[in-house]
Design an enzyme around this catalytic site. Structure first.
Site, PDB file in Angstrom:
ATOM      1  N   ASP A 184      35.742  34.742  38.373  1.00  0.00           N
ATOM      2  CA  ASP A 184      36.889  33.975  37.887  1.00  0.00           C
ATOM      3  C   ASP A 184      37.131  32.748  38.766  1.00  0.00           C
ATOM      4  O   ASP A 184      36.695  32.695  39.918  1.00  0.00           O
ATOM      5  CB  ASP A 184      38.157  34.841  37.912  1.00  0.00           C
ATOM      6  CG  ASP A 184      38.074  35.978  36.914  1.00  0.00           C
ATOM      7  OD1 ASP A 184      37.325  35.851  35.925  1.00  0.00           O
ATOM      8  OD2 ASP A 184      38.762  36.992  37.127  1.00  0.00           O
TER       9      ASP A 184
HETATM   10  N1  URA Z   1      36.329  41.115  38.049  1.00  0.00           N
HETATM   11  C1  URA Z   1      37.367  40.248  37.936  1.00  0.00           C
HETATM   12  O1  URA Z   1      38.448  40.629  37.534  1.00  0.00           O
HETATM   13  N2  URA Z   1      37.155  38.971  38.274  1.00  0.00           N
HETATM   14  C2  URA Z   1      35.998  38.503  38.759  1.00  0.00           C
HETATM   15  O2  URA Z   1      35.889  37.325  39.070  1.00  0.00           O
HETATM   16  C3  URA Z   1      34.929  39.415  38.882  1.00  0.00           C
HETATM   17  C4  URA Z   1      35.114  40.719  38.507  1.00  0.00           C
END
Ligand code: URA
Length: 238
Positions: free
Chosen positions: A101
């Site tokens: 993310d």
């Molecule tokens: N899980 C998440 O919630 N975000 C990420 O960036 C990777 C795995």
């Protein structure tokens, strides 16, 4: 070895579909011979001509990046946010293997090797990823067991292989949880904690398969060694 139409498309001259048309129309030569069979396997050493022009086959590149916050794992962004690809000094058309993310930090592999990216992202190959999540409020024993047993997200159960509380701050009501999973659904860690009513305040990926973030500072990267690439390829289950 890769499929001819894929190599042609990856050279940037056309889409994969158009490459298939060109092959079927007899416009493609491999080492001087016309090839009309779709799916013919070629290597980087083969000389490929399309309409009698030699195509440039991009050398495969592999990087391990420590992604900083506020970078997007995408090749373009209409909101003009910074892209992870901007952090790596190369002309090759590399992309991230999977996604972290925008606000997640940590380990991500960047490559232009689609075959390897597919192996690593395919759920059947069960590549493990380890995250450190700072969560609020603290976990109860019951919630910890629930998490270890597995939690359904969109009707598919995610089974963490390891869950460990690394740090507990009773005053701030936060826990630092190390959690290992082998699936790659978007926002999976945040969604796991959301199911048991916890917010993820900070998230970082510390390990991917046998690779760890080591001494890489935020925004730094290194090449993967030949041995590491070979070992990553071995994750493919036949
Ligand atoms: N899980 C998440 O919630 N975000 C990420 O960036 C990777 C795995």
């Amino acid at each position: 070895m890769e499929r001819l139409q894929k190599i042609i498309a990856e050279s940037g001259i056309c889409s994969r579909r158009k490459a298939e048309e060109l092959i079927l129309d007899g416009k493609v030569k491999v080492n001087g011979k016309i090839v009309t069979t779709l799916g013919t396997k070629v290597s980087n050493d083969d000389i490929i001509l399309v309409n009698d022009k030699k195509i440039k086959v991009e050398k495969k590149e592999y990087y391990l990046l420590n992604k900083p916050r506020n970078y997007i794992c995408s090749l373009e962004d209409d909101r003009k946010r910074k892209l992870v690809t901007e952090l790596i000094d190369t002309k090759a058309r590399i992309y991230p293997v999977g996604r972290l993310d925008y606000d997640t930090t940590g380990l991500i592999i960047m490559t232009n090797d689609g075959a390897l990216a597919n192996i690593l992202m395919h759920p059947k190959n069960k590549v493990e990823k380890t995250y450190l999540a700072k969560i609020k409020p603290c976990l109860t024993m019951e919630e910890l067991f629930t998490l270890k047993k597995g939690i359904a997200i969109d009707n598919v159960v995610c089974y963490p292989t390891r869950v460990k509380i690394k740090k507990h701050d009773a005053n701030k009501d936060t826990d630092l949880v190390e959690i290992t999973i082998h699936e790659g659904r978007n926002h999976i860690i945040k969604n796991l904690f959301k199911e048991i009513h916890h917010d993820v305040l900070k998230l970082t990926r510390t390990k991917y398969a046998f690779l760890s973030i080591d001494k890489l500072q935020s925004g730094e990267y290194r090449y993967l060694t030949k041995e590491e690439v070979k070992k990553l390829y071995s994750y493919q289950i036949k």
